[in-house]
Structure formats: structure tokens, C-alpha cells
Design a protein around this motif. Sequence first.
Motif: not given
Length: 404
Positions: A114-122
Amino acid sequence: MLRQPKTVWAVAFACVIAFMGIGLVDPILKPIADELGAGPSEVSLLFTSYMAVMGLAMLVTGWVSSRIGAKRTLLTGLVIIIVGAGLAGTMDSVGGVVAFRAVWGLGNALFVATALAAIVGAAQGSVGQAIILYEAALGIGIATGPLLGGALGELSWRFPFFGVSALMVIALVATAIALPATPPTGHKTPISAPLRALGHRGLLTVGLTALFYNFGFFTLLAFTPFPLDLGAREVGYVFFGWGILLAFTSVVVAPRLQRRIGTLPGILIALVGFAIVLAVMGAFTDSKAVLIACTVVAGGFLGINNTLITEAVMKVAPVERGVASAAYSFVRFAGGAVAPWLAGRLGERSFDLPYWVGAGAVVVAILVLLSGRSIVAAVDALPEHGADPVDSPAEAQALTAADA
């Protein structure tokens, strides 16, 4: 790249603490074995249980996140890590430590994917810049983990577990305060999505490459403390140097290498270099100086590969970012789960065997990558993720709303 919303920095900080767990147990493997009367293969199960559960749990991270939102998934993962790490330090048997290390792996799975997706998304800027931030957090965490484990391990092998649990409480508070609410987007990811995503040849090729590469990675990480035969603090220093070089090459060298020669050649250089390092360690296992030097040098190749192969994953598959991350992590951690146990078993026969097998696994990774070279080479023409990421717009807006 450094002008990021505070939410990105909060998640990155939590990533640093989470990734400490990978190398934290390195300096205390031998002390645990000595105090609890276990062999290398038994103690190496601390890595195997952690990686196996993490890999399997990756299959459900997207399903969970799409139903409760990214923030709640991150916080749930952090709470599970706090409990797993803390209770692991209270056990009086290797089996108990291994069991709660597996609980720790479950929490890490929910958090990391979730952290990887959150960082890439934000994150502001390109996908590549966001991944560099993620890999920087990974590198710093991996580097400081052995240092913390060595320092606390000198007092007791239990203290590193308690230390991570306490640090995770800080990460939990920072994440809870800094991240705005991210309610479910309305698009519910099927539990089968990661497995279906592996039907895409590009994602499967990169995932299998990472599987065999991670076999070598965790052979180095989980077995090297035994032939080194040093104190916990000294082993911590060795792997601190390894992690520092890993962080430097992932953030500084990998992007420059990618711009100069491209993603595919950069990954190949890193894999070939790593295979050679493992072979040298197999040939000179009796020399502590060679083992120490090769361990640190290996960090340079691992940092390059981690950044380039993670960016390739996020671009190569036409699926949501969270799904791509979960599918890739599921496959690669399978390699990480088998390697520590097998390295321990082989090492009980001869200290050189694990390194030769690890080098062979990395050679297989090179062959797998070359089988899909046209697909991987094409990612350099993609400025962003290869698909319209269904999960990211709403969550990205929510993540950045507090900083607007």
C-alpha cells in the motif's frame, strides 16, 4: 523531486522503519542460534517465515485496501508489525520467534504494498522520481536495521525486536496524523486480481526475474553472518556499509545509469555484477576480509537493480499500481522465502555452497529477463505507468488534499 507533500514524507518515514525489519535480525542470527541451541537452517527460518507470509499476504493487500482505504490499510499493517515484533522478543524458543516473525511479515505486506502505491499516487513529478523516494526509504531502512540490531543485540538478542516495535509506534502516530482520510474509492479490487495480472507477460517476466534475484539477495543477507563469525555489533557495521551503498546507488547511480544506457541494460549490469560477487564469496569463503568487502560491494549492485526493476514493474503492466505492486511482490518474496532456509541447510554441509547456488539463481534471473527483453526495453518509452491506474486518482486527491 524533494518538493513533495507532507503525506509522502510521512509514508516514506514509516517505510524506513518498516524496512529496518529486513536487516535487523542479521547481527543477532548467530546469538539467537547460540542462546537457543539452534542451527543455521533453523534460525534462517526467521527470514523464511517473514518472507513466505509477506508474499502470500500480498495477494490480499489490494482487496483489503480497496475496501477500507489506503490509510486504514497502512495503519492496520503498522499495528500488526508492532504486535508481531514485540511478541517475538518475548519468546524462549526459535519456533516462537519464527511464528511471531511471520505475524510481522503479515503486517509488512499490508504496509509495503500500500505504501508503494500511495507514494507513487501522491508524489509530485514522475513515477520514476516517486520510486526513487521509495527506494531511498528502503535503502535507509535496510542500512540502519543492521546497525540498530547490532547495537541493541550486544545487550540482548531480544532488544532489537523491542526496538522495532517501539519505532513502529512512532511511525504509526506519524502516519495517523499526517495522512488525511482515504476512504474506499468505490472500485473494489477482486482478490484474484494479482494472480490474473501475472497473466501479463511483462509483469510475469519481471516478477520471475526478481524471484531468482531475491534468491541470491537473501542468501547473502541471511547466511553471511555465519561464515563471518563476528560479534553482533561487528556484523551490524558490515551490513550498515552494505545498506549505505545500496541506498546511494538506488537514489543516485540508478537514475543516471538509466538515462545513459536504459532500464534493461542497467538491470543486466546489476545482475551480472551481483552474480560475480556471489561467486567470489563462494570461492573465498575462508577469508573474512573478502566476505566483508564483497558484502558491501554487493549493496551497490542491489541498489541499482532494486530501483530499475521496481520502476519497470510499475510501468510494464496495464493494471492498477496497487495490483501490479502486489503481484510483483508475491512472486519475488517467494524467492526470498526459500533462500534463507536452503542456504542454512547447504551451509551446514559447506560454507561455500550457498553462495554458488545463489550465484546460479542470479544467472537464471538474467536468462529470464533476456527472454522478455523487448517488453522490458520498451518501458523507457513510457513516461508514466503503462495503464490508467484505476485506484490512484481518488486516493491521490485525498492524500494531497491536506497540502493543497
